[in-house]
Scaffold this active site. Sequence first.
Site, PDB file in Angstrom:
ATOM      1  N   ASP A  29       0.655  -1.382  -0.111  1.00 29.55           N
ATOM      2  CA  ASP A  29      -0.062   0.233   0.047  1.00 29.55           C
ATOM      3  C   ASP A  29       0.695   1.276   0.181  1.00 29.55           C
ATOM      4  O   ASP A  29       2.128   0.816  -0.163  1.00 29.55           O
ATOM      5  CB  ASP A  29      -1.312   0.120   1.509  1.00 29.55           C
ATOM      6  N   HIS A  47       2.519  -8.882  -4.305  1.00 28.88           N
ATOM      7  CA  HIS A  47       1.036  -8.053  -4.062  1.00 28.88           C
ATOM      8  C   HIS A  47       1.804  -6.187  -3.900  1.00 28.88           C
ATOM      9  O   HIS A  47       2.328  -5.967  -2.063  1.00 28.88           O
ATOM     10  CB  HIS A  47       0.678  -8.616  -2.337  1.00 28.88           C
ATOM     11  N   GLU A  63       2.955 -10.199  -0.196  1.00 29.61           N
ATOM     12  CA  GLU A  63       3.904  -8.910   0.021  1.00 29.61           C
ATOM     13  C   GLU A  63       5.508  -8.303  -0.442  1.00 29.61           C
ATOM     14  O   GLU A  63       5.522  -9.059   0.150  1.00 29.61           O
ATOM     15  CB  GLU A  63       3.086  -8.232   0.841  1.00 29.61           C
TER      16      GLU A  63
END
Length: 625
Positions: A177, A492, A531
């Site tokens: 993110d 990810h 991730e």
Amino acid sequence: SLTGVFPSGLIETKVSAAKITENYQFDSRIRLNSIGFIPNHSKKATIAANCSTFYVVKEDGTIVYTGTATSMFDNDTKETVYIADFSSVNEEGTYYLAVPGVGKSVNFKIAMNVYEDAFKTAMLGMYLLRCGTSVSATYNGIHYSHGPCHTNDAYLDYINGQHTKKDSTKGWHDAGDYNKYVVNAGITVGSMFLAWEHFKDQLEPVALEIPEKNNSIPDFLDELKYEIDWILTMQYPDGSGRVAHKVSTRNFGGFIMPENEHDERFFVPWSSAATADFVAMTAMAARIFRPYDPQYAEKCINAAKVSYEFLKNNPANVFANQSGFSTGEYATVSDADDRLWAAAEMWETLGDEEYLRDFENRAAQFSKKIEADFDWDNVANLGMFTYLLSERPGKNPALVQSIKDSLLSTADSIVRTSQNHGYGRTLGTTYYWGCNGTVVRQTMILQVANKISPNNDYVNAALDAISHVFGRNYYNRSYVTGLGINPPMNPHDRRSGADGIWEPWPGYLVGGGWPGPKDWVDIQDSYQTNEIAINWNAALIYALAGFVNYNSPQNEVLYGDVNDDGKVNSTDLTLLKRYVLKAVSTLPSSKAEKNADVNRDGRVNSSDVTILSRYLIRVIEKLPI
């Protein structure tokens, strides 16, 4: 051909100029470090197939080594594997392993500079995570870029109730993110600053492709400064010294490029852990940047003092109020480790007794001084390392001894774990979200142990950890995007998923399999195993930093290693006594003679015996004197 005995276990070996005649095909059951190996250090492959003989073969087909693989049952993957040890092959070049009845491995290199490109690629990964700016780089012929992003960071609504803005640009996006979290920055920045302090001479000349490459600050530190610039914005604007826990959108955004994420981002209320980590990071920055930018160093230490004072007056563990947010929490159970780390770094930077007493009082509360398994939620090791390696006077000898004992015991345990694992995994059979990061982070324990008590086993275990993430694993795949054999293609990572380019953004260690060794999946949706994150990458950077611009110990004097076996222990003292008493007339090598002169006076005599014996009982901390 020459026939001899290989030291790790009476296995016949041959060195020959014969050529490979059979047409070997690649077989993924031959699993090794696809980046390569350093001369004069451990070199092992794991073969997940029944075999006996193996050959180390040059690119041109010349067999340079013949060995016999030894079988073992790997309790982790529940398979019988065969270990091919070819540590005695040290000539630089490109090779592959050929295994009769199985096939051949991927090509690998043996070279002193074998990790230079991997290190630079991991650092490129950090540059490409920069927030608040555009980034641009070409890697393996593919261009990666995005425009300026998150230039409105950040709003103060959750801090003071007003929809006003305070600049909080710069820093790195945290992971898959785009948010920015102080607590995860702590272990990240701490790991990278310790890499600098432990390997400064090796890192200072490294040139990186970053916008600041032509300034007077070493490129490695330039990259860290971009993060510290952001960290400095996280103090509350009221001057209290409280530090906001994170800058974040209310909810995770979609898989879009960073410049297309326009949701408002907010300062999230303070936590004591974030405040303590802020103190540690800015205190480290102050001493590390002082030679290059004294004004910046002053800014950092002044900020650290304000937040340290606040913590002193507010001893309670305070969790951030994150009720308005569903993004990463980074909520630590306790802030005791963060406060301990803050005290250690303040003392190392300023030398004031107040900080020393604070650290020592806190360290006394930790029953286990060094933990084998640590990450953002337990940064005590960082403070212990700083204290132990500090050259400042005034340390408590009993505490120093306690930390040393714990460090060496933990390092020895990691070595045993690696040696007993079929794939050399230093974390053994422990798996969780991001465990690959811990595997390479354990090199920190091993390298600090090696500084305190030089031992080739520590260095080789650190190399085992690196080997594991670059292909010596159950999958025979690299866990780092853009590097090594069959690396991850679908991390990810929002940029990799949104940019329309087939290849993922390079230089990122993915989290790895859990709950077990066979549970890694290379798909974008698997944030549990695939991730990326700054703390894992910083651990990889530390691991590789130890072997950048590296001098082989073959050429270095290891004072006290009188029998030239790569370790300093009581066996060396016994041999030195016998040599000085003339019970033996020679030492094993000319290098051993240099190693024996521990006071560097050009002679080997009873003075050296006295000094070495005092070193072994830890009255003396370092050799030579």
